[in-house]
Design an enzyme around this catalytic site. Structure first.
Site, PDB file in Angstrom:
ATOM      1  N   TYR A   1      78.932  -9.383  79.825  1.00 40.63           N
ATOM      2  CA  TYR A   1      78.302 -10.043  78.675  1.00 40.63           C
ATOM      3  C   TYR A   1      76.814  -9.689  78.693  1.00 40.63           C
ATOM      4  O   TYR A   1      75.971 -10.380  79.276  1.00 40.63           O
ATOM      5  CB  TYR A   1      78.536 -11.555  78.694  1.00 40.63           C
ATOM      6  CG  TYR A   1      79.983 -11.946  78.470  1.00 40.63           C
ATOM      7  CD1 TYR A   1      80.900 -11.047  77.904  1.00 40.63           C
ATOM      8  CD2 TYR A   1      80.454 -13.209  78.798  1.00 40.63           C
ATOM      9  CE1 TYR A   1      82.230 -11.402  77.687  1.00 40.63           C
ATOM     10  CE2 TYR A   1      81.779 -13.570  78.578  1.00 40.63           C
ATOM     11  CZ  TYR A   1      82.660 -12.655  78.031  1.00 40.63           C
ATOM     12  OH  TYR A   1      83.972 -13.015  77.818  1.00 40.63           O
TER      13      TYR A   1
ATOM     14  N   HIS B   1      88.964  -9.131  84.085  1.00 41.74           N
ATOM     15  CA  HIS B   1      88.657  -9.275  82.653  1.00 41.74           C
ATOM     16  C   HIS B   1      89.773  -8.701  81.778  1.00 41.74           C
ATOM     17  O   HIS B   1      90.074  -9.246  80.715  1.00 41.74           O
ATOM     18  CB  HIS B   1      87.316  -8.586  82.341  1.00 41.74           C
ATOM     19  CG  HIS B   1      86.626  -9.123  81.142  1.00 41.74           C
ATOM     20  ND1 HIS B   1      85.260  -9.211  81.034  1.00 41.74           N
ATOM     21  CD2 HIS B   1      87.096  -9.608  79.976  1.00 41.74           C
ATOM     22  CE1 HIS B   1      84.943  -9.727  79.852  1.00 41.74           C
ATOM     23  NE2 HIS B   1      86.038  -9.974  79.194  1.00 41.74           N
TER      24      HIS B   1
ATOM     25  N   SER C   1      88.120 -16.925  71.737  1.00 39.60           N
ATOM     26  CA  SER C   1      88.036 -16.792  70.263  1.00 39.60           C
ATOM     27  C   SER C   1      88.806 -17.909  69.563  1.00 39.60           C
ATOM     28  O   SER C   1      89.585 -17.651  68.633  1.00 39.60           O
ATOM     29  CB  SER C   1      88.536 -15.416  69.798  1.00 39.60           C
ATOM     30  OG  SER C   1      87.766 -14.391  70.381  1.00 39.60           O
ATOM     31  N   PRO C   2      88.591 -19.172  69.963  1.00 40.19           N
ATOM     32  CA  PRO C   2      89.364 -20.270  69.365  1.00 40.19           C
ATOM     33  C   PRO C   2      88.979 -20.533  67.914  1.00 40.19           C
ATOM     34  O   PRO C   2      89.694 -21.228  67.206  1.00 40.19           O
ATOM     35  CB  PRO C   2      89.002 -21.474  70.248  1.00 40.19           C
ATOM     36  CG  PRO C   2      87.635 -21.147  70.770  1.00 40.19           C
ATOM     37  CD  PRO C   2      87.631 -19.657  70.983  1.00 40.19           C
ATOM     38  N   LEU C   3      87.833 -19.927  67.492  1.00 43.42           N
ATOM     39  CA  LEU C   3      87.397 -20.098  66.091  1.00 43.42           C
ATOM     40  C   LEU C   3      87.438 -18.746  65.374  1.00 43.42           C
ATOM     41  O   LEU C   3      86.660 -18.488  64.483  1.00 43.42           O
ATOM     42  CB  LEU C   3      86.000 -20.737  66.064  1.00 43.42           C
ATOM     43  CG  LEU C   3      85.997 -22.127  66.721  1.00 43.42           C
ATOM     44  CD1 LEU C   3      84.575 -22.628  66.989  1.00 43.42           C
ATOM     45  CD2 LEU C   3      86.753 -23.143  65.874  1.00 43.42           C
TER      46      LEU C   3
ATOM     47  N   GLY D   1      86.592 -15.886  66.498  1.00 44.80           N
ATOM     48  CA  GLY D   1      85.669 -14.874  67.006  1.00 44.80           C
ATOM     49  C   GLY D   1      84.406 -14.678  66.193  1.00 44.80           C
ATOM     50  O   GLY D   1      84.223 -15.238  65.119  1.00 44.80           O
ATOM     51  N   ARG D   2      83.543 -13.834  66.751  1.00 45.20           N
ATOM     52  CA  ARG D   2      82.211 -13.580  66.205  1.00 45.20           C
ATOM     53  C   ARG D   2      82.245 -13.113  64.743  1.00 45.20           C
ATOM     54  O   ARG D   2      81.494 -13.607  63.911  1.00 45.20           O
ATOM     55  CB  ARG D   2      81.585 -12.488  67.090  1.00 45.20           C
ATOM     56  CG  ARG D   2      80.215 -12.074  66.695  1.00 45.20           C
ATOM     57  CD  ARG D   2      79.846 -10.829  67.507  1.00 45.20           C
ATOM     58  NE  ARG D   2      78.513 -10.408  67.169  1.00 45.20           N
ATOM     59  CZ  ARG D   2      77.439 -10.695  67.877  1.00 45.20           C
ATOM     60  NH1 ARG D   2      77.536 -11.410  68.970  1.00 45.20           N
ATOM     61  NH2 ARG D   2      76.255 -10.279  67.492  1.00 45.20           N
TER      62      ARG D   2
ATOM     63  N   GLY E   1      85.056 -17.091  57.644  1.00 43.72           N
ATOM     64  CA  GLY E   1      85.942 -17.500  56.547  1.00 43.72           C
ATOM     65  C   GLY E   1      86.800 -18.717  56.832  1.00 43.72           C
ATOM     66  O   GLY E   1      87.565 -19.142  55.965  1.00 43.72           O
TER      67      GLY E   1
HETATM   68  N1  LIG Z   1      88.330 -12.683  77.989  1.00 46.44           N
HETATM   69  C1  LIG Z   1      87.959 -11.983  76.949  1.00 46.44           C
HETATM   70  O1  LIG Z   1      88.284 -10.788  76.815  1.00 46.44           O
HETATM   71  C2  LIG Z   1      87.131 -12.638  75.886  1.00 46.44           C
HETATM   72  C3  LIG Z   1      87.047 -12.066  74.616  1.00 46.44           C
HETATM   73  C4  LIG Z   1      86.279 -12.730  73.642  1.00 46.44           C
HETATM   74  C5  LIG Z   1      85.612 -13.906  73.971  1.00 46.44           C
HETATM   75  N2  LIG Z   1      85.688 -14.423  75.238  1.00 46.44           N
HETATM   76  C6  LIG Z   1      84.980 -15.673  75.601  1.00 46.44           C
HETATM   77  O2  LIG Z   1      85.314 -16.664  74.652  1.00 46.44           O
HETATM   78  C7  LIG Z   1      84.135 -17.174  74.056  1.00 46.44           C
HETATM   79  C8  LIG Z   1      84.410 -17.654  72.660  1.00 46.44           C
HETATM   80  O3  LIG Z   1      85.055 -16.705  71.836  1.00 46.44           O
HETATM   81  P1  LIG Z   1      84.267 -15.902  70.678  1.00 46.44           P
HETATM   82  O4  LIG Z   1      82.925 -15.562  71.171  1.00 46.44           O
HETATM   83  O5  LIG Z   1      85.156 -14.803  70.258  1.00 46.44           O
HETATM   84  O6  LIG Z   1      84.054 -16.869  69.461  1.00 46.44           O
HETATM   85  P2  LIG Z   1      84.563 -18.273  68.886  1.00 46.44           P
HETATM   86  O7  LIG Z   1      84.568 -19.321  69.951  1.00 46.44           O
HETATM   87  O8  LIG Z   1      85.803 -18.058  68.131  1.00 46.44           O
HETATM   88  O9  LIG Z   1      83.336 -18.659  67.921  1.00 46.44           O
HETATM   89  C9  LIG Z   1      82.868 -17.793  66.928  1.00 46.44           C
HETATM   90  C10 LIG Z   1      81.621 -18.351  66.312  1.00 46.44           C
HETATM   91  O10 LIG Z   1      81.894 -19.565  65.627  1.00 46.44           O
HETATM   92  C11 LIG Z   1      80.693 -20.273  65.466  1.00 46.44           C
HETATM   93  N3  LIG Z   1      80.935 -21.704  65.762  1.00 46.44           N
HETATM   94  C12 LIG Z   1      81.268 -22.235  66.965  1.00 46.44           C
HETATM   95  N4  LIG Z   1      81.470 -23.571  66.855  1.00 46.44           N
HETATM   96  C13 LIG Z   1      81.235 -23.874  65.555  1.00 46.44           C
HETATM   97  C14 LIG Z   1      81.271 -25.078  64.806  1.00 46.44           C
HETATM   98  N5  LIG Z   1      81.625 -26.242  65.391  1.00 46.44           N
HETATM   99  N6  LIG Z   1      80.952 -25.044  63.473  1.00 46.44           N
HETATM  100  C15 LIG Z   1      80.622 -23.872  62.876  1.00 46.44           C
HETATM  101  N7  LIG Z   1      80.563 -22.675  63.530  1.00 46.44           N
HETATM  102  C16 LIG Z   1      80.887 -22.687  64.862  1.00 46.44           C
HETATM  103  C17 LIG Z   1      79.680 -19.726  66.471  1.00 46.44           C
HETATM  104  O11 LIG Z   1      78.646 -19.103  65.708  1.00 46.44           O
HETATM  105  P3  LIG Z   1      77.127 -19.009  66.255  1.00 46.44           P
HETATM  106  O12 LIG Z   1      77.226 -18.087  67.423  1.00 46.44           O
HETATM  107  O13 LIG Z   1      76.408 -18.440  65.100  1.00 46.44           O
HETATM  108  O14 LIG Z   1      76.696 -20.388  66.662  1.00 46.44           O
HETATM  109  C18 LIG Z   1      80.521 -18.764  67.287  1.00 46.44           C
HETATM  110  O15 LIG Z   1      79.819 -17.663  67.740  1.00 46.44           O
HETATM  111  C19 LIG Z   1      83.131 -16.027  74.208  1.00 46.44           C
HETATM  112  O16 LIG Z   1      81.803 -16.430  74.065  1.00 46.44           O
HETATM  113  C20 LIG Z   1      83.471 -15.546  75.603  1.00 46.44           C
HETATM  114  O17 LIG Z   1      82.883 -16.391  76.573  1.00 46.44           O
HETATM  115  C21 LIG Z   1      86.457 -13.814  76.186  1.00 46.44           C
END
Ligand SMILES: NC(=O)c1ccc[n+]([C@@H]2O[C@H](COP(=O)([O-])OP(=O)(O)OC[C@H]3O[C@@H](n4cnc5c(N)ncnc54)[C@H](OP(=O)(O)O)[C@@H]3O)[C@@H](O)[C@H]2O)c1
Length: 321
Positions: free
Chosen positions: A89, A163, A248-250, A252-253, A258
């Site tokens: 990261y 990973h 990526s519970p939301l 993802g980035r 949407g």
């Molecule tokens: N093992 C793997 O290969 C792998 C792959 C992907 C991710 N991950 C891990 O999982 C984590 C989370 O997954 P992700 O990064 O894909 O994204 P995610 O949790 O699906 O979130 C995506 C974006 O949603 C926005 N968000 C979060 N909470 C919110 C809320 N309550 N209301 C409105 N918007 C909200 C944030 O935007 P802002 O950033 O603009 O606040 C966040 O960046 C990563 O940071 C990483 O630690 C692991």
């Protein structure tokens, strides 16, 4: 009625008995409520709040302003019991470990240091936002763990994930088994306490389990991506006492923008009386199977606060069912 000394003494003891039974009842009720909202990390006996913080976004693609990132990690440590990171990261391989270094800046001075687990990973080398190289060789994994330990400023990593398996075409034969064997050795040496695997199939989970106890599987899972609920991975983890950490519970980035317009999610949110669709998406994950631990990211404080308030919604739900 005459209050003889004997009667007063017996009334006193009846009072004490009543008080004690009430106190025991309340204590039991409280601990039951607490148990229902926490989740065990694998089969370790460690109880944690059912949502963790995915710190990755603070360091991938572009660095979040450092003072803001530190404030966010500090708040994440106030509200969650697990922070998810990885050595990859960072922007690229010239700054491997950026995210771990950020976390270490907060971790050691935080009052909840002893309650919060840092989970990190190795096996990927970042080239840029979307490109990574795979290296899951024993030497690389050893170097990765030896790199993460001083960056995090700890002597043993509570949860260390591979990973990803080597996902290139034609990986070395048995590279996955050899990688898990290396993590098993690092665990024996005390450098890591518990082993996790990420981006894996059901078959790979079974292969890994034959080599070392697996504490957590970290794969993508959300309201929008239910693959692992349908293919048996989540159910298998639940049966084996393995935590299923949902990344990526939301969505993802790039995908999250949407979700507030998604009609199915909006319908579900309305059914649950939850106004915010992001909160509903996290609540949905908690409602599936009791071993799921979502790790939402946040680069904005308001998003962290909004996601973490799902813990309160979840607690009320558990106490009322
Ligand atoms: N093992 C793997 O290969 C792998 C792959 C992907 C991710 N991950 C891990 O999982 C984590 C989370 O997954 P992700 O990064 O894909 O994204 P995610 O949790 O699906 O979130 C995506 C974006 O949603 C926005 N968000 C979060 N909470 C919110 C809320 N309550 N209301 C409105 N918007 C909200 C944030 O935007 P802002 O950033 O603009 O606040 C966040 O960046 C990563 O940071 C990483 O630690 C692991």
């Amino acid at each position: 009625m005459k209050f003889t000394f004997k009667r007063l003494v017996s009334l006193f003891f009846v009072g004490i008995l009543l008080y004690c039974s009430l106190a025991v009842f309340t204590w039991e009720e409280m601990s039951m409520a607490n148990n229902s909202i926490t989740r065990e990390l694998g089969s370790t006996g460690i109880k944690i709040r059912p949502i963790g913080f995915g710190a990755g976004q603070l360091s991938i693609g572009e660095y979040t302003d450092e003072s803001q990132a530190i404030a966010i990690i500090n708040e994440a440590m106030n509200v969650y019991d697990m922070i998810d990171t990885a050595d990859s990261y960072c922007l690229n391989s010239s700054d491997t470990g950026h995210n771990e270094r950020l976390i270490a800046k907060v971790f050691h001075n935080h009052p909840r240091k002893n309650q919060v687990i840092i989970a990190t990973k190795g096996g990927l080398i970042r080239q840029d936002l979307y490109n990574v190289d795979f290296d899951i060789s024993p030497q690389h994994l050893r170097d990765a763990v030896e790199g993460s330990l001083p960056r995090l400023g700890i002597s043993s990593i509570t949860l260390y994930y591979l990973h990803a398996p080597d996902l290139r075409p034609n990986p070395k034969p048995n590279s996955f088994e050899t990688a898990i064997q290396t993590l098993a050795e690092l665990r024996k040496e005390g450098k890591i306490k518990h082993v996790g695997i990420s981006n894996v199939t059901l078959e790979q989970i079974k292969v890994a389990q034959n080599i070392v106890p697996i504490t957590a599987v970290q794969n993508s899972l959300s309201f929008f991506d239910r693959k692992d609920l349908e293919n048996g991975v989540v159910e298998y983890c639940q049966k084996c006492g393995i935590s299923y950490v949902a990344y990526s519970p939301l969505r993802g980035r790039d995908g999250h923008a949407g979700i507030s317009q998604d009609e199915n999610l909006l319908r579900y949110a309305k059914e649950q009386n939850i106004d915010d669709p992001y909160q509903a998406a996290l609540f949905w994950l908690l409602q599936q199977v009791p071993n799921i631990i979502p790790i939402p990211a946040a680069r904005k404080m308001e998003n962290l606060i909004s996601s973490s308030s799902v813990l309160g919604i979840w607690e009320r739900f558990c106490n009322n069912r």
